[in-house]
Design an enzyme around this catalytic site. Structure first.
Site: not given
Ligand SMILES: NC(=O)C1=CN([C@@H]2O[C@H](COP(=O)(O)OP(=O)(O)OC[C@H]3O[C@@H](n4cnc5c(N)ncnc54)[C@H](O)[C@@H]3O)[C@@H](O)[C@H]2O)C=CC1
Ligand SMILES: O=C(O)C(=O)COP(=O)(O)O
Length: 607
Positions: A168, A188, A254, A278, A283, A309-312
């Site tokens: 996503k 992916d 992450r 980020d 953390e 960690h400001l992504g969200a």
């Molecule tokens: N920094 C932040 O504040 C935020 C960080 N995140 C992180 O982003 C990550 C991804 O979020 P979404 O896109 O919503 O998750 P998602 O589940 O929609 O997408 C993850 C994708 O990674 C793929 N994947 C899994 N293992 C793989 C590999 N070894 N090689 C290549 N692709 C692989 C999956 O097939 C999937 O399409 C979350 O799990 C979270 O850890 C999400 C939101 C905010």
């Molecule tokens: O939604 C995620 O995976 C995030 O990394 C966001 O983290 P947070 O809720 O800002 O601590």
């Protein structure tokens, strides 16, 4: 037994007015919390809790809402005896021991899409910040240094962006990068080529060298995978060495997906040009301590643009995730269904509502089985661990029978589980069945039962696998639903029609005059009130079997002895007396009833 998320019986849920408690040990937006406050006690502690404090506090809470800073460990889950739901106000659940939550029957929900725009935009912010040295430039200017020659950047337009993880967030980043004029290649193994194409990205396959092939061609690299065993250290020394010296890497996924020690060397030794980070393996980053971990050194590195960690962390994303998870918590604590459960199967609310009366019926059938047949065999559950659960009529058309399966497991094991034991629900039913050695074979028979629209049969299967537990001692319970009421129509070899509710006494006896009076006297002596009584005679099949046995025994000579010493002629007079009772039924009452004349067996069933 404490109720848990998605119980198999809505009736067991306390009403919201009993003020269930929800702990929120992180900053979660007020919008969602306001929804919960109307019904529950919300303990909001935005400054966080230490690990020991969380373990100490959690036993009195029914719900827990966290972001990324609270570690929901196996110890927290074991201490959270009342917990029914853990909500992650965000996407990543790597800070929650989901497997342990499943074992405890606790549902874990998240907000799968509430913050993905924010995460994608933050990735683009870091992309441009690393390309144009925004962080350093700002810092230098604030120190009074106007040094333009030291801050020459690179353009991103026409450059190649590699995306690992086209989910996503990855897809949104791809679209935005295409908008900046970048060429996007992605990796992916689970993504669809069509989704990639629509996002303007080219999905690489193994023939193109997989990750190595991707790394060699990119100017910028961004990862958007969850943190899993398979993605931990996905990009390490070998991988960084394959990249262009001018390449820059981004991480808004992450900490740990890039090996931090290797990244540090890659930057120090010039294997790559820069990074925008980020997220970190530690953390919050321990910025005050004396020892500097790789994560801290990276955050301080001059070639790194670092954010905490400001992504969200946008107003919009925080409102979204808060509303998203609080709505689910509200729904779950009311006995409803979540929209984004991480560890439970998807069941549409409409489907679930339709199944509800059958869920109740089957749970009671399971409870009746364990209490009636197990006491009869005096062997606990040893005699019956293999079952056939047959759905007939309209119910046979239901494909998602997970709630029905869970209801049976719950009904079978609840009477023999320790009081404080964990509950059974659709989250953990398969696991519990496996642990208890229960094998349940579900069958769908699409005939039309003569009297009822749907009929459910629970039958125990003998260990040899063919036939029932013992001839003449068939362990069968059959039931049906009428309106919202549930009924048992067959118990053992007896045709019955009673509601499986409250405290029941099931007496197997000879159908002779005076029985009812005797039983009434025993109960009266113990001050127990009878709320209903029913005499169930042999059903048609059983009558035929008795008649055949009687005929063959007359033809073959001496009358064959029945297992309990009864003669075939007596068997025809057997009946079940089912009594609904009020008041405390002790073992002494059961013994007294058992000693009454003509009573073959008594079982006490609490449903
Ligand atoms: N920094 C932040 O504040 C935020 C960080 N995140 C992180 O982003 C990550 C991804 O979020 P979404 O896109 O919503 O998750 P998602 O589940 O929609 O997408 C993850 C994708 O990674 C793929 N994947 C899994 N293992 C793989 C590999 N070894 N090689 C290549 N692709 C692989 C999956 O097939 C999937 O399409 C979350 O799990 C979270 O850890 C999400 C939101 C905010
Ligand atoms: O939604 C995620 O995976 C995030 O990394 C966001 O983290 P947070 O809720 O800002 O601590």
């Amino acid at each position: 037994m404490a109720p848990s998320a998605i119980t198999t019986d809505l009736d067991h849920y306390p009403s919201p007015s009993s003020r269930l408690r929800i702990l929120v040990p992180e900053k979660v937006s007020a919008e969602g919390l306001a929804l919960l406050r109307a019904h529950y006690d919300v303990d909001f502690r935005p400054l966080g809790l230490s690990a020991p404090d969380l373990v100490a506090l959690i036993p009195s809470y029914h719900g827990l809402i966290v972001r990324s800073e609270t570690k929901v460990t196996a110890a927290v889950l074991a201490a959270g005896r009342k917990l029914r739901v853990i909500a992650r106000a965000g996407v990543g659940v790597d800070n929650i021991d989901v497997a342990a939550a499943t074992t405890h029957g606790i549902i874990v929900v998240n907000s799968p899409a509430g913050n993905i725009v924010a995460a994608a935009e933050h990735t683009i912010a870091l992309l441009l910040a690393t390309a144009r040295n925004i962080g350093r430039a700002d810092g230098m200017l604030k120190q009074g240094r106007w040094e333009r020659n030291r801050l020459v950047g690179v353009e991103v337009g026409s450059k190649v962006l590699g995306i690992v993880g086209l989910g996503k967030v990855g897809v949104k980043v791809a679209r935005m990068a295409v908008g900046l004029g970048m060429r996007v290649v992605a990796l992916d193994p689970y993504a669809s080529g069509e989704v990639a194409r629509q996002a303007g990205a080219r999905l690489l396959d193994e023939k193109e060298g997989g990750l190595e092939g991707l790394l060699k061609q990119v100017d910028f690299l961004t990862v958007h995978t969850p943190l899993l065993a398979s993605t931990l250290g996905l990009v390490g020394e070998k991988e960084f060495r394959l990249m262009k010296k001018t390449a820059r890497v981004l991480n808004v996924a992450r900490g740990g997906v890039y090996d931090e020690e290797a990244l540090l060397r890659a930057l120090d030794e010039g294997w790559i040009a820069g990074a925008g980070l980020d997220v970190y393996t530690q953390e919050p980053l321990p910025l005050e301590g004396d020892t500097e971990s790789a994560a801290v050194r990276l955050a301080r590195h001059e070639k790194v643009v670092a954010t905490p960690h400001l992504g969200a962390s946008t107003v919009e994303a925080q409102e979204n995730v808060s509303l998203d998870v609080c709505t689910q918590v509200l729904e779950i604590l009311r006995g409803g269904l979540p929209t984004a459960a991480v560890n439970a199967p998807l069941i549409l609310p409409e489907e679930y509502r339709r199944l509800q009366p059958f869920v109740r019926l089957i749970e009671r059938m399971g409870g009746l089985y364990t209490q009636h047949f197990a006491t009869k065999n005096k062997s606990g559950m040893a005699g019956g661990r293999r079952f056939e659960l047959v759905y007939r009529g309209e119910l046979a058309g239901v494909s998602n029978t997970r709630p029905l399966f869970a209801a049976l497991v719950k009904g079978l094991v609840s009477p023999i589980s320790d009081g404080g034991g964990r509950d059974v629900n659709i989250v953990n039913a398969t696991l519990v069945a496996r642990e208890r050695g229960l094998a349940i074979d579900e069958k769908h028979v699409r005939d039309t039962p003569t009297t009822y629209a749907s009929l459910v049969t629970l039958r125990s299967i003998s260990e040899s696998g063919n036939g029932t537990a013992g001839e003449g001692d068939e362990q069968v319970i059959e039931g049906y639903v009428s309106g919202k009421a549930i009924f048992i129509s067959k118990l053992d070899r007896f045709a019955a029609n009673f509601r499986p509710e409250g405290t029941l006494l099931v007496l197997h006896n000879y159908d002779q005059p005076g029985k009812i009076g005797n039983v009434g006297m025993v109960l009266g002596r113990h001050g127990i009130n009878i709320t209903f009584m029913q005499v169930a005679g042999l059903n048609q099949e059983a009558k035929l079997a008795v008649a055949e046995r009687a005929a063959s025994s007359t033809a073959d000579g001496p009358v064959e002895e029945h297992a309990e010493g009864r003669e075939a002629g007596d068997a025809a007079k057997e009946a079940l007396m089912i009594l609904g009772v009020d008041g405390e039924v002790t073992q002494e009452v059961v013994n007294d009833l058992g000693e009454a004349e003509g009573i073959l067996h008594v079982s006490l069933v609490r449903l």
